[in-house]
Write an enzyme that holds these catalytic residues in place. Sequence first.
Site, PDB file in Angstrom:
ATOM      1  CG  ASN A  34      47.507  34.013  38.209  1.00 32.24           C
ATOM      2  OD1 ASN A  34      47.619  33.360  37.195  1.00 32.24           O
ATOM      3  ND2 ASN A  34      47.749  33.508  39.573  1.00 32.24           N
ATOM      4  CB  SER A  92      37.689  38.741  38.034  1.00 28.27           C
ATOM      5  OG  SER A  92      37.401  38.683  39.378  1.00 28.27           O
ATOM      6  CB  THR A 118      18.923  35.818  42.345  1.00 23.04           C
ATOM      7  OG1 THR A 118      17.724  35.167  42.381  1.00 23.04           O
ATOM      8  CG2 THR A 118      18.613  37.411  42.600  1.00 23.04           C
ATOM      9  CB  CYS A 128      55.048  24.629  47.897  1.00 24.71           C
ATOM     10  SG  CYS A 128      56.908  24.690  47.398  1.00 24.71           S
TER      11      CYS A 128
HETATM   12  N1  PMP Z   1      42.045  33.855  36.703  1.00 22.34           N
HETATM   13  C1  PMP Z   1      43.282  34.674  37.209  1.00 22.34           C
HETATM   14  C2  PMP Z   1      44.323  34.986  36.103  1.00 22.34           C
HETATM   15  C3  PMP Z   1      43.381  35.297  38.469  1.00 22.34           C
HETATM   16  O1  PMP Z   1      44.427  35.943  39.110  1.00 22.34           O
HETATM   17  C4  PMP Z   1      42.203  34.885  39.153  1.00 22.34           C
HETATM   18  C5  PMP Z   1      42.262  35.195  40.766  1.00 22.34           C
HETATM   19  N2  PMP Z   1      43.651  35.194  41.418  1.00 22.34           N
HETATM   20  C6  PMP Z   1      41.188  34.178  38.939  1.00 22.34           C
HETATM   21  C7  PMP Z   1      41.205  33.673  37.621  1.00 22.34           C
HETATM   22  C8  PMP Z   1      40.049  33.974  39.842  1.00 22.34           C
HETATM   23  O2  PMP Z   1      39.489  34.825  39.976  1.00 22.34           O
HETATM   24  P1  PMP Z   1      38.052  35.038  40.930  1.00 22.34           P
HETATM   25  O3  PMP Z   1      38.588  35.456  42.202  1.00 22.34           O
HETATM   26  O4  PMP Z   1      37.465  36.134  40.403  1.00 22.34           O
HETATM   27  O5  PMP Z   1      37.398  33.680  41.095  1.00 22.34           O
END
Ligand code: PMP
Length: 388
Positions: free
Chosen positions: A162, A209, A249, A337
Amino acid sequence: MLDLSEFGVEGYFDYNATAPMIPEARAAWWETERRHWQNPSSLYREAGAAKRLLEDLREELADFFEIDDPERVVFTSGATETNNAVIRHFAEIATTDGERGRVLISCIEHPSEAAAVAKWLPGKKAHFLDIDPLTGMIDPCEVAEEIARGDVVAVSVIAANNETGVLQPWAEVATLCHEAGIPFHTDAVQWIGRFSLDKLGAGNYVTGSGHKLGGGKGAGFLLLPEKEARVPFHSLIGGPQENGRRAGTENLPAIAAMLAALRNQEESSLESVARQQSALRDEFEARMVRELGVRVLGQGGPRLWNTSLIVLSQEKNVKWLARLSQRGYAVSTGSACSAGRGNPSAVMAAMGLDYEEMGRVLRISSGPQTKAEEWVGLSDALLSISRE
Ligand code: PMP
């Protein structure tokens, strides 16, 4: 082409953080909340309809990943919950029957996984796979060598990072794991919706996600491999939902919205978007290197078509971010940071940056419809700030 103008996405370059909910997802969310607001676990007729919708959506998601058994899909609240649960599950596998197994993890996992590793796989139970600072990639040969030592019980490697956007050789690592009969997990949050889903569902634990796809917040999923580990997987406990794998739920409107977004991704042409956006990103980077003397991270490896992680030659990133924001551009400091505060980013440290350099990093991440004018506007804005 979707009309996203009402969302104020003009100048938005933080798609790796979240994407606006696409109109189809919003419509699906509202329709589901209006018609199927009942608890899918209740026993009257209307709740039965909600349950049927839930199972239809599960089947549809399984189909996207070419999975025959929909029970391999576990809906969750998002990728943080999913990653936490997968690592806890791997920790259970590593300690079952007093077994002394190790779990291999890339050193560039998202904090939702890295923090879970620190908590549940302390000390020698986790082995971190290094990356090459130039390419930003792990080396599958290291995975093969570690597996050959005979004590590896599970492996987890992110599909696309990411922060740097660098794609990892997850398919190669998955093959090594399958051959050795070892569970393999990949966090594919940044991959899904940007590249083909081909092979992802084939025998792996996969995290996804909804909100990164334009499906809105509150829903995510885990794909389970067809061959269950000896220890059964569960996320939250305390209820029979999700075939006993995740209590609570179900957030049916958010799940319906996530599926609407996935449907839209399937229909839109990913390849032409990838070509267009990577060309615009590359032009932006070339200009920034030439005229602003920035350093681009991860350029030596294959990257997401939307991501650019740059190190500015002067001033803290938060100053640049605030001035860009005044000019209508939204970017990120990555997970680094900010202004010398906060925890150093493990990813940037692995890319060879020191603490001071991390404070000069900007992450720029576009969406499928980001226009050429926006990319040029962003570079013009950065150049004008540099002259202030
Ligand atoms: N894994 C990666 C590679 C992400 O980029 C993110 C979100 N920044 C997450 C996990 C966490 O995702 P969520 O916001 O759905 O909890």
